[in-house]
Motif scaffolding. Sequence first.
Motif, PDB file in Angstrom:
ATOM      1  N   ARG A   1       0.507  -1.442  -0.077  1.00  0.00           N
ATOM      2  CA  ARG A   1      -0.397  -0.056   0.304  1.00  0.00           C
ATOM      3  C   ARG A   1       0.905   1.066   0.207  1.00  0.00           C
ATOM      4  O   ARG A   1       0.420   2.155  -0.635  1.00  0.00           O
TER       5      ARG A   1
ATOM      6  N   PHE B   1       1.204   4.120  -3.590  1.00  0.00           N
ATOM      7  CA  PHE B   1       1.284   5.533  -2.970  1.00  0.00           C
ATOM      8  C   PHE B   1       2.161   5.954  -4.119  1.00  0.00           C
ATOM      9  O   PHE B   1       1.500   7.153  -4.858  1.00  0.00           O
TER      10      PHE B   1
ATOM     11  N   ARG C   1      -2.483   7.557   3.439  1.00  0.00           N
ATOM     12  CA  ARG C   1      -4.154   7.414   3.146  1.00  0.00           C
ATOM     13  C   ARG C   1      -4.833   8.940   2.633  1.00  0.00           C
ATOM     14  O   ARG C   1      -5.589   9.100   1.858  1.00  0.00           O
ATOM     15  N   GLU C   2      -3.726   9.548   2.988  1.00  0.00           N
ATOM     16  CA  GLU C   2      -4.159  10.910   3.095  1.00  0.00           C
ATOM     17  C   GLU C   2      -3.512  11.507   1.419  1.00  0.00           C
ATOM     18  O   GLU C   2      -4.142  12.176   0.847  1.00  0.00           O
TER      19      GLU C   2
ATOM     20  N   ASN D   1      -3.289   8.958  -1.046  1.00  0.00           N
ATOM     21  CA  ASN D   1      -4.287   8.806  -1.379  1.00  0.00           C
ATOM     22  C   ASN D   1      -5.007   9.856  -2.567  1.00  0.00           C
ATOM     23  O   ASN D   1      -5.286  10.078  -3.178  1.00  0.00           O
ATOM     24  N   THR D   2      -6.068  10.026  -1.531  1.00  0.00           N
ATOM     25  CA  THR D   2      -6.806  11.497  -1.201  1.00  0.00           C
ATOM     26  C   THR D   2      -6.396  12.263  -2.175  1.00  0.00           C
ATOM     27  O   THR D   2      -7.004  12.869  -2.834  1.00  0.00           O
ATOM     28  N   ALA D   3      -5.446  12.847  -1.886  1.00  0.00           N
ATOM     29  CA  ALA D   3      -4.559  14.221  -2.585  1.00  0.00           C
ATOM     30  C   ALA D   3      -4.708  14.042  -3.878  1.00  0.00           C
ATOM     31  O   ALA D   3      -5.196  15.174  -4.694  1.00  0.00           O
TER      32      ALA D   3
ATOM     33  N   ALA E   1      -7.175  11.595  -5.944  1.00  0.00           N
ATOM     34  CA  ALA E   1      -7.379  11.291  -6.346  1.00  0.00           C
ATOM     35  C   ALA E   1      -8.391  12.740  -6.399  1.00  0.00           C
ATOM     36  O   ALA E   1      -9.429  12.943  -7.627  1.00  0.00           O
ATOM     37  N   ALA E   2      -8.283  13.898  -5.225  1.00  0.00           N
ATOM     38  CA  ALA E   2      -8.560  15.143  -5.728  1.00  0.00           C
ATOM     39  C   ALA E   2      -8.034  15.723  -6.863  1.00  0.00           C
ATOM     40  O   ALA E   2      -8.420  16.995  -6.731  1.00  0.00           O
TER      41      ALA E   2
ATOM     42  N   ASP F   1      -5.343  17.214  -6.080  1.00  0.00           N
ATOM     43  CA  ASP F   1      -4.484  18.555  -5.131  1.00  0.00           C
ATOM     44  C   ASP F   1      -2.715  17.881  -5.466  1.00  0.00           C
ATOM     45  O   ASP F   1      -2.152  17.228  -4.374  1.00  0.00           O
TER      46      ASP F   1
ATOM     47  N   ARG G   1      -0.202  18.669  -2.444  1.00  0.00           N
ATOM     48  CA  ARG G   1      -0.543  18.190  -0.873  1.00  0.00           C
ATOM     49  C   ARG G   1       0.454  17.066  -0.959  1.00  0.00           C
ATOM     50  O   ARG G   1       0.746  16.005  -0.350  1.00  0.00           O
ATOM     51  N   ALA G   2      -0.381  16.624  -2.247  1.00  0.00           N
ATOM     52  CA  ALA G   2       0.320  14.860  -3.324  1.00  0.00           C
ATOM     53  C   ALA G   2       1.994  14.956  -2.719  1.00  0.00           C
ATOM     54  O   ALA G   2       2.364  14.046  -2.187  1.00  0.00           O
TER      55      ALA G   2
END
Length: 464
Positions: free
Chosen positions: A318, A322, A365-366, A368-370, A372-373, A375, A378-379
Motif C-alpha cells: 500500500r 501510493f 491514506r491522505e 491517495n485522497t490528495a 484523487a482530488a 491536489d 499536497r500530494a
Amino acid sequence: MSLRFYDTSARQVREFVPLREGCASLYLCGATVQAPPHIGHIRSGVNFDILRRWLTHLGYDVTFCRNVTDIDDKIINVAAAEGVHWWKVSERNQRAFTEAYDVLGCLPPTVEPRATGHVPEMIELMRRLIDVGHAYAAEDGSGDVYFDVGSYGAYGELSNQRPDQMEDSAERGRDKRDPRDFALWKGAKPGEPSWETPWGRGRPGWHLECSAMATKYLGPSFDIHGGGLDLVFPHHENELAQSRAAGDGFARYWLHNGLLSVGGEKMSKSLGNSMLIPQMIQKVRPVELRYYLGQAHYRSTIDYSEAALQEAAAAYQRIEGFLTRAVEVLGEVVPAATVPADFASAMNDDLGVSQALAVVHGHVREGNTALAAGDKDRAAELAGELRAMLAILGLDPLGEQWAGGGAGLREVVDALVAVALEQRQAARARKDYAAADAIRDQLAEAGVIVEDTPQGPRWDLRHG
C-alpha cells in the motif's frame, strides 16, 4: 521530545546523553557463525539498523561495531561432524549472515571484527583481571583462566539477580574455585584450535571476546550495547562484570531486542530451513520481510505466522502503491529534509517504530485522497515526507536499495513491457478485444500486472 531508551541495566526508560557530544558509539553482539541465519537472528540486525539510521538522522556521528564470533564450541562440533576445518564452517556461515544483512537492507557496520583476530587484546584483558585479583589461572595446568564471580560485588546487577540465588549451570569437572566462575580462556584440547598465552595454549571464552573487541574499537567506555534479550544472562552479565572489574566503564546503555517465536516457542535451527533467509524471500520480497521484522516494537516478542507475514507484505505494498502513483502524476518525488513531528516523537520514545508506521500509513491514506482530488501540491508534500520517514526505516521503495530490483533491470523490463502494451493498445483501437485480453493475460502469467488508469495503462510486478 528528547531521545529516550529503555535501559536494561536501569530497568527504566532513560534520556540518551552520549559520552561525546554529537557522537554515538554502538556495539551489537553479532553472529555466532555455526549455521546460516534464520529470521530470528536477522531481526536483531534490522532493529539495530533502524536505531543506527535514526541516530544518524538526528545528526550523530555513529560508530557501529558488530562482532562475529568465529570460534565457539558449536562451530567446533559442526566442523567435527562434517570432517572439515573449523574455519570453513565459520567462513561460509559468516558469508551467509553478511548476505542476509545485505539483502534486507541493513547498512554495513563501521567495523565488523572477528574474535580470532583479537587474541592479543583478550590476553591483555585477562592479565589486567588477574593483576587486580578478579581472575585466576587454573592450578591444574590445563590453561583455563576463570573470572572470580565472588570477587566482584556488583555481579548480577544487569540481569537483576543475586549471585547466591543463581542456578549452578557451570561446567563440571574443571578446576574452579566456585561453580559460578566463568571461563575467560579454555585450555587446549586435542584436535581443537588453540593460541598461546602466558597461562597455556587454549581458545577464548565467548564473554571475553566481546569485551575485548568492544573496547578496542569504541574505547573503555561507550554509549550503547545491544543484542537479543536471550543474551542478558549470562553473556552480557559476564561482559559487564569482567570489563568493570578491569576498570573500564564499558556500556552506559543496554538495549535488548525481543525474540521471534513460532507457536510460542523460541525460533531455533531445529525448525529446519523454512525460516532461513533464502527460503523466506521466496515467500515475500526482501523489503517486505524487512517490514515484517521491523514493524513491531523492538522489545516485543514476534510470534511468526504466514498470515502475519502476508499482512505485512500487503501493508508495504500500500505504501509502495501510493509512491508509484505519486511519481506517475508528479514526476520526481524528492525526500523532505525533515520528518513529521509525530513520527519523530514516536522514534524518540524508545524507538517506537509501530507508532511511527501509523504516521507513515496516515500519510499514505491522505496522499491517495490528495491524488484523487487532483491536489498535486499536497500530494507532493506528503510523498516527500513519506520518503524521508521510509529512509529512516530502511523501507523507501524509491531509494537505491529497493528501486528497480537490480542495476538497470527495471529499465529493461519497462522497455519490453512497453512494447507489449503498445500492441495491446493497438488491438483495442481496432476493437480486437480478444487479442488485447490475450496480451494482458500473457503478461499476467509472466508476473506483470496491468492496470488501466485515466493516465493510461500502468504495470507492476506481481508481489508475493
